[in-house]
Design a protein around this motif. Structure first.
Motif, PDB file in Angstrom:
ATOM      1  N   ASP A   1       0.823  -1.211   0.000  1.00 27.77           N
ATOM      2  CA  ASP A   1       0.000   0.000   0.000  1.00 27.77           C
ATOM      3  C   ASP A   1       0.853   1.255   0.000  1.00 27.77           C
ATOM      4  O   ASP A   1       0.461   2.293   0.509  1.00 27.77           O
ATOM      5  CB  ASP A   1      -0.941   0.004   1.207  1.00 27.77           C
ATOM      6  CG  ASP A   1      -0.178  -0.158   2.526  1.00 27.77           C
ATOM      7  OD1 ASP A   1       1.077  -0.256   2.485  1.00 27.77           O
ATOM      8  OD2 ASP A   1      -0.837  -0.186   3.581  1.00 27.77           O
ATOM      9  N   GLY A   2       2.057   1.153  -0.577  1.00 32.41           N
ATOM     10  CA  GLY A   2       2.941   2.312  -0.634  1.00 32.41           C
ATOM     11  C   GLY A   2       2.436   3.390  -1.576  1.00 32.41           C
ATOM     12  O   GLY A   2       1.459   3.214  -2.317  1.00 32.41           O
ATOM     13  N   ARG A   3       3.122   4.536  -1.557  1.00 29.73           N
ATOM     14  CA  ARG A   3       2.749   5.672  -2.397  1.00 29.73           C
ATOM     15  C   ARG A   3       2.947   5.334  -3.873  1.00 29.73           C
ATOM     16  O   ARG A   3       3.952   4.755  -4.266  1.00 29.73           O
ATOM     17  CB  ARG A   3       3.613   6.878  -2.009  1.00 29.73           C
ATOM     18  CG  ARG A   3       3.390   8.124  -2.849  1.00 29.73           C
ATOM     19  CD  ARG A   3       4.256   9.275  -2.316  1.00 29.73           C
ATOM     20  NE  ARG A   3       5.647   8.859  -2.183  1.00 29.73           N
ATOM     21  CZ  ARG A   3       6.524   8.864  -3.203  1.00 29.73           C
ATOM     22  NH1 ARG A   3       6.125   9.225  -4.404  1.00 29.73           N
ATOM     23  NH2 ARG A   3       7.767   8.497  -2.994  1.00 29.73           N
ATOM     24  N   ARG A   4       1.990   5.732  -4.710  1.00 38.45           N
ATOM     25  CA  ARG A   4       2.091   5.533  -6.156  1.00 38.45           C
ATOM     26  C   ARG A   4       2.993   6.616  -6.727  1.00 38.45           C
ATOM     27  O   ARG A   4       2.589   7.777  -6.842  1.00 38.45           O
ATOM     28  CB  ARG A   4       0.729   5.597  -6.826  1.00 38.45           C
ATOM     29  CG  ARG A   4       0.016   4.263  -7.035  1.00 38.45           C
ATOM     30  CD  ARG A   4      -0.029   3.393  -5.824  1.00 38.45           C
ATOM     31  NE  ARG A   4      -0.680   2.102  -6.073  1.00 38.45           N
ATOM     32  CZ  ARG A   4      -0.693   1.111  -5.209  1.00 38.45           C
ATOM     33  NH1 ARG A   4      -0.079   1.227  -4.027  1.00 38.45           N
ATOM     34  NH2 ARG A   4      -1.291  -0.033  -5.503  1.00 38.45           N
ATOM     35  N   ALA A   5       4.220   6.246  -7.079  1.00 44.59           N
ATOM     36  CA  ALA A   5       5.132   7.223  -7.672  1.00 44.59           C
ATOM     37  C   ALA A   5       4.712   7.570  -9.092  1.00 44.59           C
ATOM     38  O   ALA A   5       4.936   8.685  -9.566  1.00 44.59           O
ATOM     39  CB  ALA A   5       6.563   6.672  -7.670  1.00 44.59           C
ATOM     40  N   ALA A   6       4.088   6.614  -9.777  1.00 43.31           N
ATOM     41  CA  ALA A   6       3.597   6.859 -11.133  1.00 43.31           C
ATOM     42  C   ALA A   6       2.437   5.924 -11.426  1.00 43.31           C
ATOM     43  O   ALA A   6       2.409   4.789 -10.942  1.00 43.31           O
ATOM     44  CB  ALA A   6       4.709   6.661 -12.164  1.00 43.31           C
ATOM     45  N   SER A   7       1.493   6.407 -12.223  1.00 49.12           N
ATOM     46  CA  SER A   7       0.376   5.586 -12.683  1.00 49.12           C
ATOM     47  C   SER A   7       0.247   5.767 -14.183  1.00 49.12           C
ATOM     48  O   SER A   7       0.211   6.893 -14.687  1.00 49.12           O
ATOM     49  CB  SER A   7      -0.929   5.991 -11.996  1.00 49.12           C
ATOM     50  OG  SER A   7      -0.871   5.716 -10.605  1.00 49.12           O
ATOM     51  N   ILE A   8       0.204   4.648 -14.886  1.00 51.55           N
ATOM     52  CA  ILE A   8       0.042   4.658 -16.342  1.00 51.55           C
ATOM     53  C   ILE A   8      -1.367   4.162 -16.606  1.00 51.55           C
ATOM     54  O   ILE A   8      -1.719   3.034 -16.249  1.00 51.55           O
ATOM     55  CB  ILE A   8       1.111   3.768 -17.017  1.00 51.55           C
ATOM     56  CG1 ILE A   8       2.496   4.379 -16.833  1.00 51.55           C
ATOM     57  CG2 ILE A   8       0.831   3.581 -18.496  1.00 51.55           C
ATOM     58  CD1 ILE A   8       3.128   4.153 -15.493  1.00 51.55           C
TER      59      ILE A   8
ATOM     60  N   VAL B   1       5.157   1.698  -7.605  1.00 55.27           N
ATOM     61  CA  VAL B   1       4.962   1.978  -6.183  1.00 55.27           C
ATOM     62  C   VAL B   1       6.297   2.165  -5.491  1.00 55.27           C
ATOM     63  O   VAL B   1       7.276   1.449  -5.773  1.00 55.27           O
ATOM     64  CB  VAL B   1       4.170   0.821  -5.525  1.00 55.27           C
ATOM     65  CG1 VAL B   1       4.040   1.020  -4.026  1.00 55.27           C
ATOM     66  CG2 VAL B   1       2.786   0.713  -6.170  1.00 55.27           C
ATOM     67  N   ALA B   2       6.361   3.129  -4.579  1.00 54.06           N
ATOM     68  CA  ALA B   2       7.583   3.431  -3.843  1.00 54.06           C
ATOM     69  C   ALA B   2       8.128   2.174  -3.166  1.00 54.06           C
ATOM     70  O   ALA B   2       7.376   1.427  -2.527  1.00 54.06           O
ATOM     71  CB  ALA B   2       7.302   4.513  -2.802  1.00 54.06           C
ATOM     72  N   GLY B   3       9.426   1.957  -3.317  1.00 50.13           N
ATOM     73  CA  GLY B   3      10.084   0.816  -2.685  1.00 50.13           C
ATOM     74  C   GLY B   3       9.881  -0.506  -3.387  1.00 50.13           C
ATOM     75  O   GLY B   3      10.355  -1.539  -2.914  1.00 50.13           O
TER      76      GLY B   3
ATOM     77  N   ILE C   1       2.613  11.375 -12.612  1.00 48.58           N
ATOM     78  CA  ILE C   1       3.851  11.289 -11.833  1.00 48.58           C
ATOM     79  C   ILE C   1       3.584  11.964 -10.493  1.00 48.58           C
ATOM     80  O   ILE C   1       3.307  13.163 -10.444  1.00 48.58           O
ATOM     81  CB  ILE C   1       5.035  11.972 -12.553  1.00 48.58           C
ATOM     82  CG1 ILE C   1       5.206  11.422 -13.955  1.00 48.58           C
ATOM     83  CG2 ILE C   1       6.314  11.810 -11.729  1.00 48.58           C
ATOM     84  CD1 ILE C   1       5.590   9.967 -14.021  1.00 48.58           C
ATOM     85  N   ASP C   2       3.651  11.182  -9.431  1.00 44.67           N
ATOM     86  CA  ASP C   2       3.308  11.694  -8.097  1.00 44.67           C
ATOM     87  C   ASP C   2       1.960  12.425  -8.131  1.00 44.67           C
ATOM     88  O   ASP C   2       1.787  13.492  -7.529  1.00 44.67           O
ATOM     89  CB  ASP C   2       4.404  12.622  -7.567  1.00 44.67           C
ATOM     90  CG  ASP C   2       5.645  11.853  -7.159  1.00 44.67           C
ATOM     91  OD1 ASP C   2       5.502  10.701  -6.710  1.00 44.67           O
ATOM     92  OD2 ASP C   2       6.757  12.389  -7.295  1.00 44.67           O
ATOM     93  N   GLY C   3       0.996  11.841  -8.892  1.00 33.31           N
ATOM     94  CA  GLY C   3      -0.352  12.356  -8.932  1.00 33.31           C
ATOM     95  C   GLY C   3      -0.608  13.463  -9.935  1.00 33.31           C
ATOM     96  O   GLY C   3      -1.753  13.897 -10.100  1.00 33.31           O
ATOM     97  N   GLU C   4       0.416  13.966 -10.630  1.00 34.26           N
ATOM     98  CA  GLU C   4       0.242  15.071 -11.577  1.00 34.26           C
ATOM     99  C   GLU C   4       0.303  14.547 -13.011  1.00 34.26           C
ATOM    100  O   GLU C   4       1.159  13.728 -13.354  1.00 34.26           O
ATOM    101  CB  GLU C   4       1.325  16.132 -11.363  1.00 34.26           C
ATOM    102  CG  GLU C   4       1.256  16.773  -9.989  1.00 34.26           C
ATOM    103  CD  GLU C   4       2.071  18.054  -9.928  1.00 34.26           C
ATOM    104  OE1 GLU C   4       1.793  18.967 -10.724  1.00 34.26           O
ATOM    105  OE2 GLU C   4       2.992  18.114  -9.106  1.00 34.26           O
TER     106      GLU C   4
ATOM    107  N   LEU D   1      11.137   7.956  -8.673  1.00 33.60           N
ATOM    108  CA  LEU D   1      10.984   6.893  -9.667  1.00 33.60           C
ATOM    109  C   LEU D   1      12.282   6.741 -10.445  1.00 33.60           C
ATOM    110  O   LEU D   1      12.841   7.731 -10.927  1.00 33.60           O
ATOM    111  CB  LEU D   1       9.834   7.226 -10.630  1.00 33.60           C
ATOM    112  CG  LEU D   1       9.699   6.346 -11.884  1.00 33.60           C
ATOM    113  CD1 LEU D   1       9.429   4.897 -11.498  1.00 33.60           C
ATOM    114  CD2 LEU D   1       8.613   6.875 -12.808  1.00 33.60           C
ATOM    115  N   LEU D   2      12.750   5.503 -10.577  1.00 29.24           N
ATOM    116  CA  LEU D   2      13.935   5.202 -11.372  1.00 29.24           C
ATOM    117  C   LEU D   2      13.537   4.254 -12.496  1.00 29.24           C
ATOM    118  O   LEU D   2      12.940   3.207 -12.257  1.00 29.24           O
ATOM    119  CB  LEU D   2      15.016   4.551 -10.506  1.00 29.24           C
ATOM    120  CG  LEU D   2      16.352   4.281 -11.212  1.00 29.24           C
ATOM    121  CD1 LEU D   2      17.110   5.591 -11.414  1.00 29.24           C
ATOM    122  CD2 LEU D   2      17.206   3.308 -10.411  1.00 29.24           C
ATOM    123  N   ILE D   3      13.863   4.636 -13.731  1.00 26.74           N
ATOM    124  CA  ILE D   3      13.645   3.773 -14.894  1.00 26.74           C
ATOM    125  C   ILE D   3      15.000   3.210 -15.303  1.00 26.74           C
ATOM    126  O   ILE D   3      15.926   3.970 -15.616  1.00 26.74           O
ATOM    127  CB  ILE D   3      13.004   4.546 -16.061  1.00 26.74           C
ATOM    128  CG1 ILE D   3      11.634   5.088 -15.650  1.00 26.74           C
ATOM    129  CG2 ILE D   3      12.881   3.654 -17.286  1.00 26.74           C
ATOM    130  CD1 ILE D   3      10.992   5.981 -16.697  1.00 26.74           C
TER     131      ILE D   3
END
Length: 573
Positions: free
Chosen positions: A320-327, A349-351, A384-387, A485-487
């Motif tokens: 349930d970590g923070r969503r760093a990005a959502s596609i 998700v973070a971590g 990205i972080d909700g934006e 976020l790291l790609i």
């Protein structure tokens, strides 16, 4: 039973550059119909040794020793030319000053280079380049006969659309197709020896498997002696019968693949084997209950879409970590109706690490470019972080992108060769602004320490670093702004297994310390199992399967996922 006669016997081969000896008294044998692997890390002397046989080492190289090639004579000493070794019963010393180089290159020895896209001339058609070899070694053929022979050879290596390949330029073919063309060119004059220098390094697992099967079948059918240069121990296990292990220019161990892998005697060999990511799949596990349909001809395989149980497993693996990005429903069309990727959705998700896998052309890098703002989606959105990335412009967009780091596949071309390491690492800070020169220098030294590089690396240039060191610099640059976020786009595909091991351990440690989400793009399922929490499998721009990594790898629902698993090299001791 007597030992079969070697087609090539290398005895005491040493190669020097500017009076510095880099290989020391190498001796090995190649046998008809057998694949012999020469393995070791970068810099161990593998390619230098192999390229000395057709005399393709740089002109500044100094070569000592002998390499006798058996022309198939009866061992009679009478009439042997100068430079041939009568006592050994072998015909030609490949390393002699008077060795017939034109016959050696192509007629006796064919060579398959590591990167076919750079080995071919980009301004000539492939047919013309393959036919050129026939001009020098089979001068009696007419132009029409040469073309017919080239087309026949292209079909023999599995390129059924030979006419199209004949008239194509290198950039018009995939990596796997180009590698087949290079193999065709190497064997068209029916040499006795084939040298394959890292022929599968940049290929996905299914293409790699096809190329290895092709080389194996050619070795058997043409009675070729194959010298396979590689750092991939899985490839050695899958394709070779004999193996020589090199370290610091010396052969430290040799024998059959089974003997060396099951009972390695040298510490270096044991280290290489221990560093290989192993794919552990429950062989007896039954596939999860699902309806898997085969794709219709000409249509992409979109079988095995996740069911509710898979969604639950994925949510559990992500936590349930923070969503760093959502596609969300992302599609990219390079021209109307022609989608590179279609309807892609997932969270980062973070971590946690999500692996994105599939063959070349599946759409992995396209998705990474959309997430990183390099491409705009035709449909859907990236948060990205909700934006919403698409709604941000100018300084606001730069601010959103500062939450993201990118590690590229080729660390050599990703760094500016004219700028120092310190400049490369600090560039994201310069672009974003708000950092003084002293702040940037301090952060550079902190990052070098994080990626376990000495501080003096800051003032070096990329060409002064090894591949593994350059990749560490790439990771340091990606982390310069402490991203959420790291790609990582194929960050270890060109690295030795030991360097790969250190880079993977480094990424894991940094993720634990920094807590960033990671999108890890790769075609190596052994690495996927080791680094990822969840996995998304792509084919032809569509998601065919997604879920918790262990669930997908042990109970794949889509036939395509099972195909990838079957094609992955496995070391079964």
């Amino acid at each position: 039973m007597s030992e079969p006669r070697a087609i090539v016997t290398v005895d005491g081969l040493s190669v020097s550059f500017d009076e510095r000896e880099v290989t020391h008294g190498v001796s090995l044998k190649l046998y008809p119909g057998r694949i012999t692997a020469l393995v070791g890390e970068s810099g161990s002397g593998k390619s230098v040794t192999a390229m000395a046989l057709p005399r393709l080492d740089p002109s500044v190289a100094s070569v000592k020793g002998h390499a006798f090639l058996d022309e198939g004579g009866d061992g009679d000493d009478a009439g042997r030319d100068a430079g041939r070794d009568a006592a050994s019963g072998h015909d030609i010393d490949l390393l002699a000053d008077d060795a017939p180089l034109q016959r050696i290159r192509g007629e006796y020895i064919g060579t398959v280079f590591q990167e076919p896209s750079t080995a071919f001339n980009p301004v000539f058609t492939l047919g013309m380049q393959v036919a050129e070899s026939l001009k020098y070694h089979q001068r009696n053929l007419s132009a029409a006969q040469r073309k017919a022979k080239v087309l026949e050879q292209l079909r023999e290596v599995g390129l059924q659309d030979a006419e199209r390949v004949w008239s194509s330029y290198p950039h018009e073919l995939s990596g796997g197709q180009l590698q087949r063309v290079m193999i065709a060119m190497a064997i068209i004059n029916r040499p006795k020896v084939l040298i394959a220098d890292e022929p599968t390094t940049a290929l996905d697992v299914t293409t790699q498997q096809a190329i290895l099967k092709l080389i194996s079948s050619l070795a058997a059918e043409l009675d070729l002696a194959v010298l396979l240069i590689t750092h991939d121990m899985g490839v050695v296990w899958q394709a070779a019968q004999d193996v020589y292990v090199m370290h610091d220019g010396v052969i430290v161990e040799q024998g059959s693949v089974g003997e060396v892998f099951r009972n390695p005697k040298d510490d270096y060999t044991r280290m290489l084997l221990a560093a290989v990511p192993r794919l552990h799949v429950e062989e007896s596990a039954e596939p999860a209950i699902a309806t898997v349909r085969e794709p219709e001809p000409g249509k992409p395989d979109v079988s095995g879409q996740p069911e509710e149980s898979d969604d639950a497993g994925e949510r559990a693996a992500l936590g349930d970590g923070r969503r760093a990005a959502s596609i969300e429903g992302v599609s990219v069309a390079y021209r109307p109706g022609k989608y590179a990727v279609e309807d892609i959705s997932f969270d980062l998700v973070a971590g946690r690490t999500r692996a994105l896998v599939g063959e070349s052309g599946a759409g992995k890098t396209t998705i990474a470019k959309v997430i990183s703002g390099q491409l705009s989606p035709t449909r859907g959105r990236v948060l990205i972080d909700g934006e919403d990335l698409a709604k941000a412009h100018g300084r606001r967009k730069r601010g959103i992108l500062s939450h993201m780091g990118y590690v590229f596949q080729d660390s050599g071309s990703a760094l500016n060769p004219r700028k120092s390491v310190a400049w490369s690492i600090s560039e994201p800070m310069s672009v974003q602004g708000g950092f003084s020169q002293a702040d940037r220098r301090k952060r550079v030294l902190e990052l070098l320490d994080q990626v376990e590089l000495p501080a003096d690396v800051a003032d070096r240039f990329p060409h002064q670093l090894s591949g593994g060191q350059r990749q560490r610099v790439g990771i340091a640059r990606a982390l310069a702004l402490s991203p959420s976020l790291l790609i990582a786009d194929e960050p270890t595909s060109s690295l030795d297994v030991t360097v790969q091991r250190r880079v993977l351990d480094l990424l894991h440690r940094l993720q634990v310390e920094e807590g960033f989400a990671c999108l890890f793009i790769t075609h190596d399922l052994g690495i996927v199992q080791e680094v990822s929490d969840v996995i998304t499998v792509l084919r032809n721009g569509h998601v065919v399967e997604s879920g918790a990594t262990d669930e997908v790898l042990n109970r794949p629902r889509a036939q395509y996922t099972r195909t990838l698993l079957d094609a992955s090299p496995k070391i079964d001791l």
